[in-house]
Design a protein around this motif. Structure first.
Motif, PDB file in Angstrom:
ATOM      1  N   ILE A   5       0.858  -1.177   0.000  1.00 16.83           N
ATOM      2  CA  ILE A   5       0.000   0.000   0.000  1.00 16.83           C
ATOM      3  C   ILE A   5       0.896   1.230   0.000  1.00 16.83           C
ATOM      4  CG2 ILE A   5      -1.735   1.309   1.258  1.00 16.83           C
ATOM      5  CD1 ILE A   5      -2.659  -1.345   2.486  1.00 16.83           C
ATOM      6  N   ASN A   6       0.733   2.097  -0.958  1.00 14.64           N
ATOM      7  CA  ASN A   6       1.494   3.338  -1.028  1.00 14.64           C
ATOM      8  C   ASN A   6       0.596   4.489  -0.594  1.00 14.64           C
ATOM      9  OD1 ASN A   6       3.860   2.164  -2.107  1.00 14.64           O
ATOM     10  ND2 ASN A   6       2.910   2.138  -4.120  1.00 14.64           N
ATOM     11  N   VAL A   7       1.093   5.279   0.329  1.00 15.55           N
ATOM     12  CA  VAL A   7       0.343   6.432   0.824  1.00 15.55           C
ATOM     13  C   VAL A   7       1.141   7.680   0.460  1.00 15.55           C
ATOM     14  CG1 VAL A   7      -0.621   7.564   2.854  1.00 15.55           C
ATOM     15  CG2 VAL A   7      -0.591   5.068   2.712  1.00 15.55           C
ATOM     16  N   ASP A   8       0.504   8.585  -0.248  1.00 15.20           N
ATOM     17  CA  ASP A   8       1.171   9.815  -0.658  1.00 15.20           C
ATOM     18  C   ASP A   8       0.685  10.952   0.227  1.00 15.20           C
ATOM     19  OD1 ASP A   8       2.667  11.650  -2.076  1.00 15.20           O
ATOM     20  OD2 ASP A   8       1.183  11.888  -3.664  1.00 15.20           O
ATOM     21  N   CYS A   9       1.553  11.391   1.153  1.00 19.05           N
ATOM     22  CA  CYS A   9       1.195  12.507   2.022  1.00 19.05           C
ATOM     23  C   CYS A   9       2.456  13.252   2.450  1.00 19.05           C
ATOM     24  CB  CYS A   9       0.396  12.036   3.235  1.00 19.05           C
ATOM     25  SG  CYS A   9       1.239  10.827   4.237  1.00 19.05           S
ATOM     26  N   THR A  10       2.265  14.449   2.896  1.00 17.55           N
ATOM     27  CA  THR A  10       3.382  15.285   3.321  1.00 17.55           C
ATOM     28  C   THR A  10       3.812  14.905   4.740  1.00 17.55           C
ATOM     29  OG1 THR A  10       1.984  16.969   4.306  1.00 17.55           O
ATOM     30  CG2 THR A  10       2.475  17.200   1.947  1.00 17.55           C
ATOM     31  N   PRO A  11       5.027  15.274   5.147  1.00 17.95           N
ATOM     32  CA  PRO A  11       5.453  15.027   6.518  1.00 17.95           C
ATOM     33  C   PRO A  11       4.500  15.662   7.541  1.00 17.95           C
ATOM     34  CG  PRO A  11       7.345  15.587   5.180  1.00 17.95           C
ATOM     35  CD  PRO A  11       6.121  15.795   4.322  1.00 17.95           C
ATOM     36  N   GLU A  12       3.967  16.836   7.212  1.00 22.82           N
ATOM     37  CA  GLU A  12       3.034  17.499   8.130  1.00 22.82           C
ATOM     38  C   GLU A  12       1.758  16.670   8.303  1.00 22.82           C
ATOM     39  OE1 GLU A  12       0.550  21.661   8.664  1.00 22.82           O
ATOM     40  OE2 GLU A  12       2.053  21.494   7.085  1.00 22.82           O
ATOM     41  N   GLU A  13       1.263  16.101   7.204  1.00 21.20           N
ATOM     42  CA  GLU A  13       0.066  15.267   7.286  1.00 21.20           C
ATOM     43  C   GLU A  13       0.311  14.014   8.129  1.00 21.20           C
ATOM     44  OE1 GLU A  13      -2.034  16.341   3.002  1.00 21.20           O
ATOM     45  OE2 GLU A  13      -0.485  14.792   3.074  1.00 21.20           O
ATOM     46  N   VAL A  14       1.482  13.411   7.976  1.00 22.07           N
ATOM     47  CA  VAL A  14       1.824  12.230   8.770  1.00 22.07           C
ATOM     48  C   VAL A  14       1.909  12.606  10.248  1.00 22.07           C
ATOM     49  CG1 VAL A  14       3.608  10.504   9.237  1.00 22.07           C
ATOM     50  CG2 VAL A  14       3.036  11.089   6.890  1.00 22.07           C
ATOM     51  N   ARG A  15       2.562  13.727  10.547  1.00 22.14           N
ATOM     52  CA  ARG A  15       2.702  14.174  11.927  1.00 22.14           C
ATOM     53  C   ARG A  15       1.340  14.383  12.575  1.00 22.14           C
ATOM     54  NH1 ARG A  15       2.068  18.759  13.750  1.00 22.14           N
ATOM     55  NH2 ARG A  15       2.405  19.897  11.824  1.00 22.14           N
ATOM     56  N   LYS A  16       0.448  15.054  11.868  1.00 23.98           N
ATOM     57  CA  LYS A  16      -0.890  15.302  12.407  1.00 23.98           C
ATOM     58  C   LYS A  16      -1.660  14.003  12.596  1.00 23.98           C
ATOM     59  CE  LYS A  16      -1.574  20.015  10.764  1.00 23.98           C
ATOM     60  NZ  LYS A  16      -2.341  20.888   9.859  1.00 23.98           N
ATOM     61  N   THR A  17      -1.560  13.095  11.627  1.00 26.86           N
ATOM     62  CA  THR A  17      -2.266  11.817  11.703  1.00 26.86           C
ATOM     63  C   THR A  17      -1.803  10.992  12.895  1.00 26.86           C
ATOM     64  OG1 THR A  17      -2.525  11.782   9.305  1.00 26.86           O
ATOM     65  CG2 THR A  17      -2.778   9.686  10.452  1.00 26.86           C
ATOM     66  N   MET A  18      -0.492  11.016  13.159  1.00 24.29           N
ATOM     67  CA  MET A  18       0.057  10.235  14.268  1.00 24.29           C
ATOM     68  C   MET A  18      -0.025  10.975  15.599  1.00 24.29           C
ATOM     69  SD  MET A  18       3.219   8.331  12.442  1.00 24.29           S
ATOM     70  CE  MET A  18       3.332   7.142  13.759  1.00 24.29           C
ATOM     71  N   GLY A  19      -0.485  12.220  15.580  1.00 21.97           N
ATOM     72  CA  GLY A  19      -0.632  12.978  16.818  1.00 21.97           C
ATOM     73  C   GLY A  19       0.674  13.505  17.386  1.00 21.97           C
ATOM     74  N   LEU A  20       1.683  13.661  16.544  1.00 23.02           N
ATOM     75  CA  LEU A  20       2.975  14.175  16.998  1.00 23.02           C
ATOM     76  C   LEU A  20       2.939  15.699  17.080  1.00 23.02           C
ATOM     77  CD1 LEU A  20       5.246  11.876  14.835  1.00 23.02           C
ATOM     78  CD2 LEU A  20       4.708  11.624  17.254  1.00 23.02           C
ATOM     79  N   PRO A  21       3.692  16.279  18.003  1.00 21.16           N
ATOM     80  CA  PRO A  21       3.677  17.737  18.147  1.00 21.16           C
ATOM     81  C   PRO A  21       4.391  18.432  16.993  1.00 21.16           C
ATOM     82  CG  PRO A  21       5.320  16.793  19.601  1.00 21.16           C
ATOM     83  CD  PRO A  21       4.570  15.642  18.993  1.00 21.16           C
ATOM     84  N   ASP A  22       3.998  19.654  16.732  1.00 26.30           N
ATOM     85  CA  ASP A  22       4.643  20.474  15.705  1.00 26.30           C
ATOM     86  C   ASP A  22       5.801  21.209  16.368  1.00 26.30           C
ATOM     87  OD1 ASP A  22       5.408  22.015  13.600  1.00 26.30           O
ATOM     88  OD2 ASP A  22       3.559  23.175  13.484  1.00 26.30           O
ATOM     89  N   VAL A  23       7.016  20.825  16.035  1.00 23.63           N
ATOM     90  CA  VAL A  23       8.199  21.432  16.647  1.00 23.63           C
ATOM     91  C   VAL A  23       8.921  22.364  15.676  1.00 23.63           C
ATOM     92  CG1 VAL A  23       8.538  19.569  18.307  1.00 23.63           C
ATOM     93  CG2 VAL A  23       9.590  19.409  16.061  1.00 23.63           C
TER      94      VAL A  23
END
Length: 79
Positions: A5-23
């Protein structure tokens, strides 16, 4: 059976999806502080601490790093 499965998304989208903080802001501040220090120079104590931190991650002693450095400097061509 193998499924890919290939998922095309930006690093920001991945961060938000995984609930990681914006640093991003913190990173920008650290980069600016490092630029200022490099432009104005490090004190000998700061440089020693920085080198020890970097070297600690390599599992190499400072003496070994010095030997390798001087070996590389001595083996350069003399044009």
């Amino acid at each position: 059976m193998k499924i890919t499965i290939n998922v095309d998304c930006t690093p920001e989208e991945v961060r938000k999806t995984m609930g990681l903080p914006d640093v991003t802001e913190l990173n920008d501040q650290l980069i600016e502080a490092m630029k200022d220090r490099m432009a104005n120079g490090f004190s000998p104590e700061e440089m020693d601490k920085l080198m020890r931190t970097w070297i600690a991650g390599t599992g190499t002693s400072i003496g070994e790093m010095q030997k390798a450095f001087f070996s590389m400097m001595g083996s350069g061509s003399k044009d």
